[in-house]
Design a protein around this motif. Structure first.
Motif, PDB file in Angstrom:
ATOM      1  N   HIS A 196      16.130   1.190   2.822  1.00 30.20           N
ATOM      2  CA  HIS A 196      16.079   2.179   3.900  1.00 30.20           C
ATOM      3  C   HIS A 196      15.629   1.586   5.238  1.00 30.20           C
ATOM      4  O   HIS A 196      16.012   2.082   6.297  1.00 30.20           O
ATOM      5  N   PHE A 197      14.795   0.547   5.204  1.00 28.87           N
ATOM      6  CA  PHE A 197      14.214   0.009   6.436  1.00 28.87           C
ATOM      7  C   PHE A 197      14.319  -1.514   6.461  1.00 28.87           C
ATOM      8  O   PHE A 197      14.171  -2.167   5.430  1.00 28.87           O
ATOM      9  N   ASP A 198      14.522  -2.073   7.646  1.00 31.09           N
ATOM     10  CA  ASP A 198      14.695  -3.517   7.777  1.00 31.09           C
ATOM     11  C   ASP A 198      13.380  -4.278   7.644  1.00 31.09           C
ATOM     12  O   ASP A 198      13.366  -5.426   7.182  1.00 31.09           O
ATOM     13  N   SER A 199      12.295  -3.653   8.089  1.00 25.44           N
ATOM     14  CA  SER A 199      10.999  -4.327   8.097  1.00 25.44           C
ATOM     15  C   SER A 199       9.897  -3.291   8.254  1.00 25.44           C
ATOM     16  O   SER A 199      10.161  -2.098   8.481  1.00 25.44           O
ATOM     17  N   ASP A 215       0.842  -1.207   0.000  1.00 28.46           N
ATOM     18  CA  ASP A 215       0.000   0.000   0.000  1.00 28.46           C
ATOM     19  C   ASP A 215       0.872   1.250   0.000  1.00 28.46           C
ATOM     20  O   ASP A 215       0.598   2.223  -0.710  1.00 28.46           O
ATOM     21  N   ILE A 216       1.917   1.226   0.812  1.00 28.37           N
ATOM     22  CA  ILE A 216       2.814   2.378   0.924  1.00 28.37           C
ATOM     23  C   ILE A 216       3.598   2.576  -0.371  1.00 28.37           C
ATOM     24  O   ILE A 216       3.714   3.699  -0.878  1.00 28.37           O
ATOM     25  N   LEU A 217       4.124   1.480  -0.912  1.00 30.23           N
ATOM     26  CA  LEU A 217       4.917   1.558  -2.140  1.00 30.23           C
ATOM     27  C   LEU A 217       4.074   2.018  -3.321  1.00 30.23           C
ATOM     28  O   LEU A 217       4.545   2.767  -4.176  1.00 30.23           O
ATOM     29  N   LYS A 218       2.829   1.568  -3.351  1.00 31.42           N
ATOM     30  CA  LYS A 218       1.931   1.980  -4.434  1.00 31.42           C
ATOM     31  C   LYS A 218       1.680   3.473  -4.389  1.00 31.42           C
ATOM     32  O   LYS A 218       1.677   4.149  -5.419  1.00 31.42           O
ATOM     33  N   ARG A 219       1.479   3.997  -3.184  1.00 28.10           N
ATOM     34  CA  ARG A 219       1.240   5.442  -3.026  1.00 28.10           C
ATOM     35  C   ARG A 219       2.466   6.243  -3.457  1.00 28.10           C
ATOM     36  O   ARG A 219       2.345   7.335  -4.023  1.00 28.10           O
ATOM     37  N   LEU A 220       3.664   5.703  -3.194  1.00 31.21           N
ATOM     38  CA  LEU A 220       4.908   6.421  -3.481  1.00 31.21           C
ATOM     39  C   LEU A 220       5.526   6.059  -4.828  1.00 31.21           C
ATOM     40  O   LEU A 220       6.509   6.675  -5.237  1.00 31.21           O
ATOM     41  N   SER A 221       4.965   5.035  -5.483  1.00 31.61           N
ATOM     42  CA  SER A 221       5.525   4.537  -6.752  1.00 31.61           C
ATOM     43  C   SER A 221       6.980   4.103  -6.569  1.00 31.61           C
ATOM     44  O   SER A 221       7.859   4.436  -7.367  1.00 31.61           O
ATOM     45  N   LEU A 222       7.206   3.329  -5.507  1.00 36.64           N
ATOM     46  CA  LEU A 222       8.548   2.816  -5.217  1.00 36.64           C
ATOM     47  C   LEU A 222       8.548   1.293  -5.274  1.00 36.64           C
ATOM     48  O   LEU A 222       7.498   0.649  -5.160  1.00 36.64           O
ATOM     49  N   SER A 223       9.723   0.708  -5.428  1.00 37.17           N
ATOM     50  CA  SER A 223       9.863  -0.735  -5.452  1.00 37.17           C
ATOM     51  C   SER A 223      10.121  -1.251  -4.037  1.00 37.17           C
ATOM     52  O   SER A 223      10.489  -0.491  -3.137  1.00 37.17           O
ATOM     53  N   LYS A 224       9.939  -2.569  -3.839  1.00 36.25           N
ATOM     54  CA  LYS A 224      10.232  -3.156  -2.538  1.00 36.25           C
ATOM     55  C   LYS A 224      11.717  -3.045  -2.214  1.00 36.25           C
ATOM     56  O   LYS A 224      12.107  -2.899  -1.057  1.00 36.25           O
ATOM     57  N   GLY A 225      12.530  -3.105  -3.259  1.00 32.31           N
ATOM     58  CA  GLY A 225      13.967  -2.963  -3.057  1.00 32.31           C
ATOM     59  C   GLY A 225      14.310  -1.614  -2.455  1.00 32.31           C
ATOM     60  O   GLY A 225      15.171  -1.510  -1.576  1.00 32.31           O
ATOM     61  N   ALA A 226      13.617  -0.576  -2.920  1.00 32.03           N
ATOM     62  CA  ALA A 226      13.851   0.773  -2.396  1.00 32.03           C
ATOM     63  C   ALA A 226      13.438   0.856  -0.931  1.00 32.03           C
ATOM     64  O   ALA A 226      14.110   1.497  -0.115  1.00 32.03           O
ATOM     65  N   PHE A 227      12.327   0.192  -0.600  1.00 33.72           N
ATOM     66  CA  PHE A 227      11.854   0.209   0.788  1.00 33.72           C
ATOM     67  C   PHE A 227      12.866  -0.471   1.698  1.00 33.72           C
ATOM     68  O   PHE A 227      13.267   0.082   2.737  1.00 33.72           O
ATOM     69  N   TYR A 228      13.294  -1.683   1.336  1.00 32.85           N
ATOM     70  CA  TYR A 228      14.199  -2.446   2.201  1.00 32.85           C
ATOM     71  C   TYR A 228      15.631  -1.920   2.170  1.00 32.85           C
ATOM     72  O   TYR A 228      16.458  -2.335   2.994  1.00 32.85           O
TER      73      TYR A 228
END
Length: 227
Positions: free
Chosen positions: A71-74, A56-69
């Motif tokens: 910056h953040f562990d979980s 949900d968060i990635l969709k709102r930001l148009s980011l990939s899961k790789g980009a999320f992980y």
């Protein structure tokens, strides 16, 4: 002056200065993290933590899961950083900073609650007190997150007690008043009215609450003994 600084930054960057390149990357990383946390807080507040997925968060930001992980562990780590960086700051600016100073603390707290509740009245996307909502959602479900949320609560409580004690010392509050008990009452009352205001007629509920709060505060004034 600002133009000269910007020109110097651009020229130095173009010259291949490694320190500036590192600084540039760090600034971009911080901006990305802040954007992610702001969006995450908005979604967690409106939908709840357990009803909000990373997708949900990635969709709102148009980011990939790789980009999320990157910056953040979980998801939990993401939320804890939101609590530390955004929620704590929001509580400070809304409920702590306005009551700092040496004026009558009862007036400061009254004005603080008045402003905070008035903002909620005009917020069409109001779902109650964000801190209170998260405390309710995580109670009995996640001890680690609860610890961080309770840290924020403790900071608010300590500042309320300190403000009230200064009021006793400066003669605004009766010397027999239990400042810890008053702080607990005020925090509970604030959490409660913010929850009730989510329903119908928030303005009327705010008015009735503030009227009773002012009456309660009058009972805390120093008792004058006639000669």
């Amino acid at each position: 002056m600002r133009t000269e600084i910007v020109k110097f930054f651009v020229q130095t960057k173009q010259s291949g200065n490694p320190n500036l390149e590192i600084m540039d990357k760090n600034l971009k990383r911080m901006a990305t993290m802040h954007n992610m946390q702001t969006t995450g807080l908005e979604l967690f507040y409106t939908k709840g933590y357990y009803n909000t997925s990373i997708d949900d968060i990635l969709k709102r930001l148009s980011l990939s899961k790789g980009a999320f992980y990157y910056h953040f562990d979980s998801k939990e780590d993401f939320f804890i950083q939101i609590v530390q960086n955004l929620l704590a700051r929001k509580v400070y600016s809304t409920l702590i900073e306005p009551i700092e100073g040496h004026k009558n603390p009862l007036d400061l707290i009254t004005n603080c609650f008045e402003d905070a509740l008035e903002t909620a009245v005009h917020n069409e996307m109001d779902f109650g007190c964000i801190l209170s909502n998260f405390l309710t959602e995580f109670q009995g479900k996640n001890e680690n997150i609860m610890k961080h949320l309770n840290d924020v609560v403790a900071i608010w409580e300590v500042n309320l007690v300190s403000t009230l004690q200064k009021g006793k010392f400066n003669g605004y509050i009766d010397r027999h008043v239990d400042c810890e008990a008053v702080a607990t009452y005020l925090m509970s009352a604030y959490f409660g009215i913010r929850t009730l205001m989510v329903g119908a007629a928030p303005s009327a509920k705010k008015y009735r609450f503030m009227s009773q709060l002012k009456q309660y505060f009058r009972s805390l004034h120093p008792i004058t003994v006639s000669a």
